[in-house]
Design a protein around this motif. Structure first.
Motif, PDB file in Angstrom:
ATOM      1  N   ALA A 185       4.448  43.116  -9.055  1.00  0.00           N
ATOM      2  CA  ALA A 185       4.743  41.647  -9.298  1.00  0.00           C
ATOM      3  C   ALA A 185       3.656  40.794  -9.721  1.00  0.00           C
ATOM      4  N   ILE A 186       2.446  41.308  -9.264  1.00  0.00           N
ATOM      5  CA  ILE A 186       1.304  40.326  -9.428  1.00  0.00           C
ATOM      6  C   ILE A 186       1.000  40.608 -10.835  1.00  0.00           C
ATOM      7  N   ILE A 187       1.327  41.358 -11.202  1.00  0.00           N
ATOM      8  CA  ILE A 187       0.451  42.326 -12.989  1.00  0.00           C
ATOM      9  C   ILE A 187       2.249  41.875 -13.507  1.00  0.00           C
ATOM     10  N   LEU A 188       3.008  41.825 -13.648  1.00  0.00           N
ATOM     11  CA  LEU A 188       4.103  41.670 -14.097  1.00  0.00           C
ATOM     12  C   LEU A 188       4.279  39.662 -14.226  1.00  0.00           C
ATOM     13  N   VAL A 189       4.016  39.004 -13.407  1.00  0.00           N
ATOM     14  CA  VAL A 189       3.468  37.404 -13.430  1.00  0.00           C
ATOM     15  C   VAL A 189       2.549  37.226 -14.580  1.00  0.00           C
ATOM     16  N   ILE A 190       1.711  37.754 -14.225  1.00  0.00           N
ATOM     17  CA  ILE A 190       0.260  37.165 -15.524  1.00  0.00           C
ATOM     18  C   ILE A 190       0.903  37.895 -17.059  1.00  0.00           C
ATOM     19  N   VAL A 191       0.996  39.264 -16.341  1.00  0.00           N
ATOM     20  CA  VAL A 191       1.270  39.485 -18.071  1.00  0.00           C
ATOM     21  C   VAL A 191       2.494  39.067 -18.807  1.00  0.00           C
ATOM     22  N   SER A 194       2.590  53.354   7.232  1.00  0.00           N
ATOM     23  CA  SER A 194       1.765  53.168   6.075  1.00  0.00           C
ATOM     24  C   SER A 194       3.723  53.740   5.421  1.00  0.00           C
ATOM     25  N   PRO A 195       4.466  54.146   5.421  1.00  0.00           N
ATOM     26  CA  PRO A 195       5.722  54.366   4.675  1.00  0.00           C
ATOM     27  C   PRO A 195       5.946  53.046   4.415  1.00  0.00           C
ATOM     28  N   TYR A 196       5.613  52.078   4.999  1.00  0.00           N
ATOM     29  CA  TYR A 196       5.977  50.139   4.674  1.00  0.00           C
ATOM     30  C   TYR A 196       5.095  50.558   3.620  1.00  0.00           C
ATOM     31  N   LEU A 197       3.914  50.106   3.747  1.00  0.00           N
ATOM     32  CA  LEU A 197       3.114  48.777   3.923  1.00  0.00           C
ATOM     33  C   LEU A 197       2.783  49.693   2.614  1.00  0.00           C
ATOM     34  N   LEU A 198       2.379  50.709   1.994  1.00  0.00           N
ATOM     35  CA  LEU A 198       2.259  51.125   0.756  1.00  0.00           C
ATOM     36  C   LEU A 198       3.376  50.753  -0.347  1.00  0.00           C
ATOM     37  N   PRO A 199       4.091  51.689  -0.330  1.00  0.00           N
ATOM     38  CA  PRO A 199       5.191  50.891  -1.309  1.00  0.00           C
ATOM     39  C   PRO A 199       5.266  49.248  -1.355  1.00  0.00           C
ATOM     40  N   PHE A 200       5.477  48.426  -0.355  1.00  0.00           N
ATOM     41  CA  PHE A 200       5.490  46.779  -0.760  1.00  0.00           C
ATOM     42  C   PHE A 200       4.405  46.434  -1.513  1.00  0.00           C
ATOM     43  N   GLY A 201       2.887  47.322  -1.251  1.00  0.00           N
ATOM     44  CA  GLY A 201       1.962  46.153  -1.175  1.00  0.00           C
ATOM     45  C   GLY A 201       2.352  47.124  -2.800  1.00  0.00           C
ATOM     46  N   ILE A 202       2.234  48.375  -3.109  1.00  0.00           N
ATOM     47  CA  ILE A 202       2.506  48.374  -4.722  1.00  0.00           C
ATOM     48  C   ILE A 202       3.486  47.637  -4.777  1.00  0.00           C
ATOM     49  N   ARG A 203       4.711  46.882  -5.190  1.00  0.00           N
ATOM     50  CA  ARG A 203       5.543  46.345  -5.227  1.00  0.00           C
ATOM     51  C   ARG A 203       4.580  44.921  -5.682  1.00  0.00           C
ATOM     52  N   VAL A 204       4.225  44.725  -4.200  1.00  0.00           N
ATOM     53  CA  VAL A 204       2.733  43.243  -4.734  1.00  0.00           C
ATOM     54  C   VAL A 204       2.328  43.087  -6.154  1.00  0.00           C
ATOM     55  N   ILE A 205       1.569  44.272  -6.096  1.00  0.00           N
ATOM     56  CA  ILE A 205       0.983  44.587  -7.256  1.00  0.00           C
ATOM     57  C   ILE A 205       1.118  44.484  -8.178  1.00  0.00           C
ATOM     58  N   VAL A 257      10.921  36.200 -17.068  1.00  0.00           N
ATOM     59  CA  VAL A 257       9.421  36.596 -15.770  1.00  0.00           C
ATOM     60  C   VAL A 257       9.517  36.609 -14.733  1.00  0.00           C
ATOM     61  N   ALA A 258      10.894  35.479 -14.196  1.00  0.00           N
ATOM     62  CA  ALA A 258      10.863  35.024 -12.718  1.00  0.00           C
ATOM     63  C   ALA A 258      11.911  36.302 -12.059  1.00  0.00           C
ATOM     64  N   ILE A 259      12.673  36.899 -13.268  1.00  0.00           N
ATOM     65  CA  ILE A 259      14.426  37.622 -12.326  1.00  0.00           C
ATOM     66  C   ILE A 259      13.434  38.211 -12.835  1.00  0.00           C
ATOM     67  N   ALA A 260      12.951  38.979 -13.039  1.00  0.00           N
ATOM     68  CA  ALA A 260      12.323  40.293 -13.193  1.00  0.00           C
ATOM     69  C   ALA A 260      11.078  40.492 -11.903  1.00  0.00           C
ATOM     70  N   THR A 261      10.573  39.692 -11.532  1.00  0.00           N
ATOM     71  CA  THR A 261       9.649  39.592 -10.319  1.00  0.00           C
ATOM     72  C   THR A 261      10.858  39.596  -8.770  1.00  0.00           C
ATOM     73  N   LEU A 262      11.518  39.210  -9.437  1.00  0.00           N
ATOM     74  CA  LEU A 262      12.547  39.556  -8.100  1.00  0.00           C
ATOM     75  C   LEU A 262      13.384  41.031  -7.722  1.00  0.00           C
ATOM     76  N   GLN A 263      13.788  41.283  -8.862  1.00  0.00           N
ATOM     77  CA  GLN A 263      14.341  42.961  -9.014  1.00  0.00           C
ATOM     78  C   GLN A 263      12.728  43.424  -8.760  1.00  0.00           C
ATOM     79  N   VAL A 264      12.001  43.469  -8.948  1.00  0.00           N
ATOM     80  CA  VAL A 264      10.618  44.720  -7.680  1.00  0.00           C
ATOM     81  C   VAL A 264      10.667  44.292  -6.455  1.00  0.00           C
ATOM     82  N   PHE A 265      11.150  42.948  -5.788  1.00  0.00           N
ATOM     83  CA  PHE A 265      11.301  43.495  -4.525  1.00  0.00           C
ATOM     84  C   PHE A 265      13.243  43.746  -4.199  1.00  0.00           C
TER      85      PHE A 265
END
Length: 278
Positions: free
Chosen positions: A28-34, A15-26, A76-84
């Motif tokens: 990133a998805i919101i960032l791409v859509i917007v 959970s210490p790893y999955l939760l932050p990664f899941g938040i980043r994925v969500i 947007v592509a650059i910003a999405t990579l920065q999220v990760f």
């Protein structure tokens, strides 16, 4: 000792790893859509504002809108990579390392972009022009970074890569305000040439769409194998070209029929020889 395969133990360890990664994925998805929505909205905004400017025609407006849209998508592509966690500097380094491979694999795409810029600079055609390029004829509906979209006379959508459009011969039928209508009529050798010329000239001069200057030309231009060829050349506004040509053909044919002027057509003569007497 806790069983490491126990679901609760496994969740507590991951959970210490999955939760932050899941938040980043969500995120990133919101960032791409917007980001994609913003790219589309700003692209349309640039097009509308450019079209309001009298000094910018619709062709450039579409091109500017395409540039803005792709620039925002790249951001947007650059910003999405920065999220990760991929920093911009690292991204630039990676991009530089991949430039050669991308360039080799996308030579056609890069060529299309360069050709699109050339089309914007040299303006061989613009929106709503009727052209023939890369072996296709149609009305220009859109010019983007990669391709020119044509609508054929029977309304088929044809996408011509910009590189192919600019590299070959381009015939722009809308490039000038005036066009010359050339129509040739063949009459029988036994018919009155002067009478036929007079008929064609009267029909052309009676059409208000035919320009008086230059003066219409009607002359005998060829003595063919089975016909005397009379050529007519008259100038019209480009938009009236086809209507005038079709009307001249129809009216001259009807007048020839009334006045007894015949139009020869290919035919075969069958000659039968009697057998030789014994």
């Amino acid at each position: 000792m806790d069983d490491p395969m126990n679901p609760q133990t496994l969740w507590e360890s991951l959970s210490p790893y999955l939760l932050p990664f899941g938040i980043r994925v969500i995120g990133a998805i919101i960032l791409v859509i917007v980001g994609l929505r913003v790219a589309s909205w700003l692209g349309n905004l640039v097009r509308r504002q450019s079209e309001k400017n009298a000094r910018i025609d619709a062709t450039l407006a579409n091109f500017f809108a395409s540039l803005v849209r792709w620039a925002i998508i790249a951001a947007v592509a650059i910003a999405t990579l920065q999220v990760f966690g991929v920093q911009a500097t690292s991204f630039v380094a990676i991009l530089g390392a991949l430039t050669l491979a991308i360039g080799l694999s996308m030579q056609g795409a890069m060529g299309n972009i360069a050709s699109g810029v050339m089309i914007m600079v040299f303006r061989p055609y613009k929106l709503d022009d009727y052209i023939e390029a890369a072996g296709v004829a149609g009305t220009v509906k859109d010019i983007s970074l990669f391709q020119t979209i044509l609508a054929t006379p029977d309304n088929i959508k044809v996408m011509v890569p910009n590189s192919q459009a600019i590299d070959g011969v381009i015939m722009n039928y809308s490039g000038f305000d005036r066009r010359r209508v050339d129509v040739t009529f063949g009459i029988d050798y036994d018919d009155d040439m002067d009478k036929a010329i007079g008929i064609v000239r009267r029909i052309i001069e009676a059409d208000e769409r035919v320009l008086k200057d230059p003066e219409p030309f009607v002359r005998v231009v060829n003595l063919g194998d089975s016909s005397v060829d009379i050529a007519s050349r008259s100038w019209v506004i480009a938009t009236d070209y086809w209507a005038v040509k079709f009307d001249i053909l129809q009216k001259v044919k009807a007048a020839f029929d009334r006045e007894g002027i015949s139009i020869p057509y290919p035919h075969t003569t069958l000659v039968t020889k009697a057998p030789a007497a014994n």
